[in-house]
Enzyme design. Structure first.
Site, PDB file in Angstrom:
ATOM      1  N   LYS A  13       0.779  -1.172  -0.013  1.00 28.92           N
ATOM      2  CA  LYS A  13       0.174   0.058  -0.060  1.00 28.92           C
ATOM      3  C   LYS A  13       0.893   1.258  -0.236  1.00 28.92           C
ATOM      4  O   LYS A  13       0.650   2.141  -0.777  1.00 28.92           O
ATOM      5  CB  LYS A  13      -0.895  -0.084   1.261  1.00 28.92           C
ATOM      6  CG  LYS A  13      -1.909  -1.237   1.277  1.00 28.92           C
ATOM      7  CD  LYS A  13      -2.716  -1.084   2.602  1.00 28.92           C
ATOM      8  CE  LYS A  13      -2.075  -1.084   3.785  1.00 28.92           C
ATOM      9  NZ  LYS A  13      -1.350  -2.488   4.298  1.00 28.92           N
ATOM     10  N   ARG A  88     -10.014   0.835   8.884  1.00 21.76           N
ATOM     11  CA  ARG A  88      -9.535  -0.669   9.008  1.00 21.76           C
ATOM     12  C   ARG A  88     -10.771  -1.394   9.663  1.00 21.76           C
ATOM     13  O   ARG A  88     -10.405  -2.838   9.901  1.00 21.76           O
ATOM     14  CB  ARG A  88      -8.296  -0.763   9.829  1.00 21.76           C
ATOM     15  CG  ARG A  88      -6.932  -0.845   8.952  1.00 21.76           C
ATOM     16  CD  ARG A  88      -6.052  -0.675  10.307  1.00 21.76           C
ATOM     17  NE  ARG A  88      -4.674  -1.290   9.890  1.00 21.76           N
ATOM     18  CZ  ARG A  88      -3.779  -0.874   9.299  1.00 21.76           C
ATOM     19  NH1 ARG A  88      -3.555   0.309   9.049  1.00 21.76           N
ATOM     20  NH2 ARG A  88      -2.573  -1.905   9.148  1.00 21.76           N
ATOM     21  N   ARG A 123      11.787  -6.062   4.799  1.00 22.36           N
ATOM     22  CA  ARG A 123      11.592  -4.478   4.585  1.00 22.36           C
ATOM     23  C   ARG A 123      12.322  -3.565   5.439  1.00 22.36           C
ATOM     24  O   ARG A 123      12.829  -3.902   6.447  1.00 22.36           O
ATOM     25  CB  ARG A 123      10.088  -4.145   4.880  1.00 22.36           C
ATOM     26  CG  ARG A 123       9.854  -2.648   5.255  1.00 22.36           C
ATOM     27  CD  ARG A 123       8.208  -2.271   5.136  1.00 22.36           C
ATOM     28  NE  ARG A 123       7.844  -2.700   6.243  1.00 22.36           N
ATOM     29  CZ  ARG A 123       6.141  -2.548   6.446  1.00 22.36           C
ATOM     30  NH1 ARG A 123       5.616  -1.983   5.691  1.00 22.36           N
ATOM     31  NH2 ARG A 123       5.632  -3.034   7.429  1.00 22.36           N
ATOM     32  N   ARG A 156      11.210  -1.889  11.111  1.00 18.21           N
ATOM     33  CA  ARG A 156      10.090  -1.571  11.885  1.00 18.21           C
ATOM     34  C   ARG A 156       9.896  -2.689  12.931  1.00 18.21           C
ATOM     35  O   ARG A 156      10.067  -4.039  12.882  1.00 18.21           O
ATOM     36  CB  ARG A 156       8.763  -1.549  11.045  1.00 18.21           C
ATOM     37  CG  ARG A 156       8.444  -0.230  10.912  1.00 18.21           C
ATOM     38  CD  ARG A 156       7.260   0.075   9.994  1.00 18.21           C
ATOM     39  NE  ARG A 156       6.172  -0.856  10.346  1.00 18.21           N
ATOM     40  CZ  ARG A 156       5.019  -0.743   9.605  1.00 18.21           C
ATOM     41  NH1 ARG A 156       4.826   0.000   8.592  1.00 18.21           N
ATOM     42  NH2 ARG A 156       3.843  -1.330   9.871  1.00 18.21           N
ATOM     43  N   ARG A 167      -0.512  -9.136  13.149  1.00 17.22           N
ATOM     44  CA  ARG A 167      -0.941  -8.209  12.382  1.00 17.22           C
ATOM     45  C   ARG A 167      -2.045  -8.952  11.100  1.00 17.22           C
ATOM     46  O   ARG A 167      -3.037  -8.517  10.828  1.00 17.22           O
ATOM     47  CB  ARG A 167      -0.066  -7.415  11.794  1.00 17.22           C
ATOM     48  CG  ARG A 167       0.611  -6.513  12.551  1.00 17.22           C
ATOM     49  CD  ARG A 167       1.880  -6.026  12.181  1.00 17.22           C
ATOM     50  NE  ARG A 167       2.067  -5.170  11.192  1.00 17.22           N
ATOM     51  CZ  ARG A 167       2.999  -5.032  10.337  1.00 17.22           C
ATOM     52  NH1 ARG A 167       4.157  -5.364  10.554  1.00 17.22           N
ATOM     53  NH2 ARG A 167       2.986  -4.237   9.213  1.00 17.22           N
TER      54      ARG A 167
HETATM   55  P1  AP5 Z   1       4.804  -1.666   2.013  1.00 18.46           P
HETATM   56  O1  AP5 Z   1       4.558  -0.873   0.716  1.00 18.46           O
HETATM   57  O2  AP5 Z   1       5.492  -1.013   2.951  1.00 18.46           O
HETATM   58  O3  AP5 Z   1       3.427  -2.409   2.370  1.00 18.46           O
HETATM   59  P2  AP5 Z   1       2.200  -1.832   3.159  1.00 18.46           P
HETATM   60  O4  AP5 Z   1       0.956  -2.332   2.583  1.00 18.46           O
HETATM   61  O5  AP5 Z   1       2.281  -0.277   3.186  1.00 18.46           O
HETATM   62  O6  AP5 Z   1       2.560  -2.301   4.713  1.00 18.46           O
HETATM   63  P3  AP5 Z   1       2.505  -1.838   6.221  1.00 18.46           P
HETATM   64  O7  AP5 Z   1       3.166  -2.733   6.883  1.00 18.46           O
HETATM   65  O8  AP5 Z   1       3.049  -0.410   6.352  1.00 18.46           O
HETATM   66  O9  AP5 Z   1       0.950  -2.019   6.393  1.00 18.46           O
HETATM   67  P4  AP5 Z   1       0.317  -2.136   7.562  1.00 18.46           P
HETATM   68  O10 AP5 Z   1      -1.048  -1.683   6.954  1.00 18.46           O
HETATM   69  O11 AP5 Z   1       0.405  -3.419   8.356  1.00 18.46           O
HETATM   70  O12 AP5 Z   1       0.801  -0.903   8.446  1.00 18.46           O
HETATM   71  P5  AP5 Z   1       0.665   0.391   8.931  1.00 18.46           P
HETATM   72  O13 AP5 Z   1       1.951   1.369   9.179  1.00 18.46           O
HETATM   73  O14 AP5 Z   1      -0.725   1.046   8.343  1.00 18.46           O
HETATM   74  O15 AP5 Z   1       5.532  -2.912   1.470  1.00 18.46           O
HETATM   75  C1  AP5 Z   1       6.170  -3.926   2.144  1.00 18.46           C
HETATM   76  C2  AP5 Z   1       7.449  -4.399   1.798  1.00 18.46           C
HETATM   77  O16 AP5 Z   1       7.365  -5.028   0.642  1.00 18.46           O
HETATM   78  C3  AP5 Z   1       8.472  -3.299   1.674  1.00 18.46           C
HETATM   79  O17 AP5 Z   1       9.625  -3.675   1.998  1.00 18.46           O
HETATM   80  C4  AP5 Z   1       8.313  -3.013  -0.009  1.00 18.46           C
HETATM   81  O18 AP5 Z   1       9.569  -2.488  -0.540  1.00 18.46           O
HETATM   82  C5  AP5 Z   1       7.959  -4.377  -0.577  1.00 18.46           C
HETATM   83  N1  AP5 Z   1       7.268  -4.504  -1.515  1.00 18.46           N
HETATM   84  C6  AP5 Z   1       6.114  -3.650  -1.829  1.00 18.46           C
HETATM   85  N2  AP5 Z   1       5.531  -4.178  -3.154  1.00 18.46           N
HETATM   86  C7  AP5 Z   1       6.388  -5.132  -3.659  1.00 18.46           C
HETATM   87  C8  AP5 Z   1       6.018  -5.895  -4.470  1.00 18.46           C
HETATM   88  N3  AP5 Z   1       5.092  -5.886  -5.558  1.00 18.46           N
HETATM   89  N4  AP5 Z   1       6.959  -6.968  -4.726  1.00 18.46           N
HETATM   90  C9  AP5 Z   1       8.045  -7.177  -3.841  1.00 18.46           C
HETATM   91  N5  AP5 Z   1       8.256  -6.549  -2.699  1.00 18.46           N
HETATM   92  C10 AP5 Z   1       7.252  -5.427  -2.570  1.00 18.46           C
HETATM   93  O19 AP5 Z   1       0.080   0.139  10.628  1.00 18.46           O
HETATM   94  C11 AP5 Z   1       0.991  -0.238  11.593  1.00 18.46           C
HETATM   95  C12 AP5 Z   1      -0.003  -0.286  12.988  1.00 18.46           C
HETATM   96  O20 AP5 Z   1      -0.531   0.818  13.061  1.00 18.46           O
HETATM   97  C13 AP5 Z   1      -1.126  -1.373  12.746  1.00 18.46           C
HETATM   98  O21 AP5 Z   1      -0.747  -2.564  12.935  1.00 18.46           O
HETATM   99  C14 AP5 Z   1      -2.045  -0.756  13.722  1.00 18.46           C
HETATM  100  O22 AP5 Z   1      -1.606  -1.215  15.290  1.00 18.46           O
HETATM  101  C15 AP5 Z   1      -1.967   0.572  13.599  1.00 18.46           C
HETATM  102  N6  AP5 Z   1      -2.828   1.281  12.693  1.00 18.46           N
HETATM  103  C16 AP5 Z   1      -2.635   1.897  11.579  1.00 18.46           C
HETATM  104  N7  AP5 Z   1      -3.607   2.220  11.114  1.00 18.46           N
HETATM  105  C17 AP5 Z   1      -4.677   1.977  11.894  1.00 18.46           C
HETATM  106  C18 AP5 Z   1      -6.083   2.216  11.765  1.00 18.46           C
HETATM  107  N8  AP5 Z   1      -6.878   2.640  10.710  1.00 18.46           N
HETATM  108  N9  AP5 Z   1      -7.094   1.911  12.946  1.00 18.46           N
HETATM  109  C19 AP5 Z   1      -6.288   1.190  13.959  1.00 18.46           C
HETATM  110  N10 AP5 Z   1      -4.801   0.906  13.868  1.00 18.46           N
HETATM  111  C20 AP5 Z   1      -4.035   1.443  12.929  1.00 18.46           C
END
Ligand code: AP5
Length: 211
Positions: A13, A88, A123, A156, A167
C-alpha cells in the site's frame, strides 16, 4: 480524486501510494506513519497507541479517527488525497461518511499471506521520511541510505515475525470485512499485488484510468 489503498500488512500500500501521490500530486495519508510519529514524539495519542502498534493490534477507533479528522482538514487535502491504512474497521469507514468525505475508489491489493511474511522480513524504512524499501525487491540505490532524503534505514519493530503473524490475524478478522462493505457500494477494485512492484503499479494506474 479521493483514493483508499486497502490490503493486508505488507501488501504494498505504502509503496504504490507513494507512486500515485507523485503522479496525481496529492498527499498520502498513512495512519500507521502518523501513529509511529506520535509514538516517537510521545504525544498523548502516541502514548495510548504504543502498546497496540507494538503487538500488532488495532489502535482504538476513536484515537485513529481523531488523528485522521485533523489531517483531512488541512489545506493540501482539498484537491484529493490517498488514504493508506484507513479505514480498518466498519466504524472507521462510517466515520469517514459522517465527515462527508466522498471516496472515489478503493484499490484492494491482493497478496497471499506467504508473500506478506517474506516481504515484511526484508522491509527497511527510512527513519526520517518513512519511505519503504526491500532488501531484495526494492533496494535503495546506494544500498544503505534513503533515495529521497538520505536518511538512515531501519527495521520496523512490528515487522518482527511474531508480530507480523498477529497483524495478519487482525487483518483477516477485523479489516477484511470492509471489502464487502465497499464492494456493495460499487467502488472496490481488486488489484493483483503478488507480482513485482512495477507490475502492480501498471495495474494500479490502469484501475485509476491514468496509464
Ligand atoms: P509496503 O509498501 O511498506 O506495504 P504496506 O502495505 O504499506 O505495509 P504496512 O506494513 O505499512 O501496512 P500495515 O497496514 O500493516 O501498517 P501501517 O503502518 O498502516 O511494502 C512492504 C514491503 O514489501 C516493503 O519492503 C516493500 O519494498 C516491499 N514490496 C512492496 N510491493 C512489493 C512487490 N510488488 N513485490 C515485492 N516487494 C514489494 O500500520 C501499523 C500499525 O498501526 C497497525 O498494525 C495498527 O496497530 C496501527 N494502525 C494503523 N492504522 C490504523 C487504523 N486505521 N486503525 C487502527 N490501527 C491502525
Amino acid at each position: 480524486m479521493n483514493i483508499i489503498f486497502f490490503g493486508p500488512p505488507g501488501a504494498g500500500k505504502g509503496t504504490q501510494a507513494e507512486i500515485v501521490s507523485k503522479r496525481l500530486q496529492i498527499p498520502t495519508i498513512s495512519t500507521g506513519a502518523m501513529l509511529r510519529e506520535a509514538i516517537k514524539k510521545e504525544t498523548a495519542s502516541g502514548l495510548s497507541a504504543k502498546s497496540y502498534v507494538d503487538s500488532g493490534a488495532l489502535v482504538p477507533n476513536e484515537v485513529v479517527i481523531g488523528i485522521l479528522k485533523d489531517r483531512l482538514a488541512e489545506e493540501d487535502c482539498k484537491n484529493g488525497f490517498i488514504l493508506d491504512g484507513f479505514p480498518r474497521t466498519i466504524p472507521q469507514a462510517e466515520a469517514l461518511e459522517k465527515m462527508d468525505i466522498r471516496i472515489d475508489v478503493v484499490l484492494s491489493l491482493e497478496v497471499s499471506d506467504e508473500t506478506i511474511v517474506e516481504r515484511l522480513s526484508g522491509r527497511r524504512l527510512c527513519a526520517s521520511c518513512g519511505n519503504p524499501y526491500h532488501v531484495k525487491y526494492n533496494p535503495p540505490k546506494d544500498g544503505s541510505r534513503c533515495d529521497k532524503c538520505g536518511g538512515e534505514l531501519i527495521v520496523r519493530r512490528d515487522d518482527d515475525p511474531a508480530v507480523v503473524k498477529s497483524r495478519l490475524d487482525t487483518y483477516h478478522e477485523e479489516t477484511e470485512p470492509l471489502k464487502a462493505y465497499y464492494e456493495s457500494k460499487g467502488i472496490l477494485k481488486k488489484i493483483i499485488g503478488q507480482e513485482e512492484v512495477a507490475d502492480t503499479t501498471k495495474l494500479t494506474l490502469a484501475a485509476l484510468g491514468i496509464e
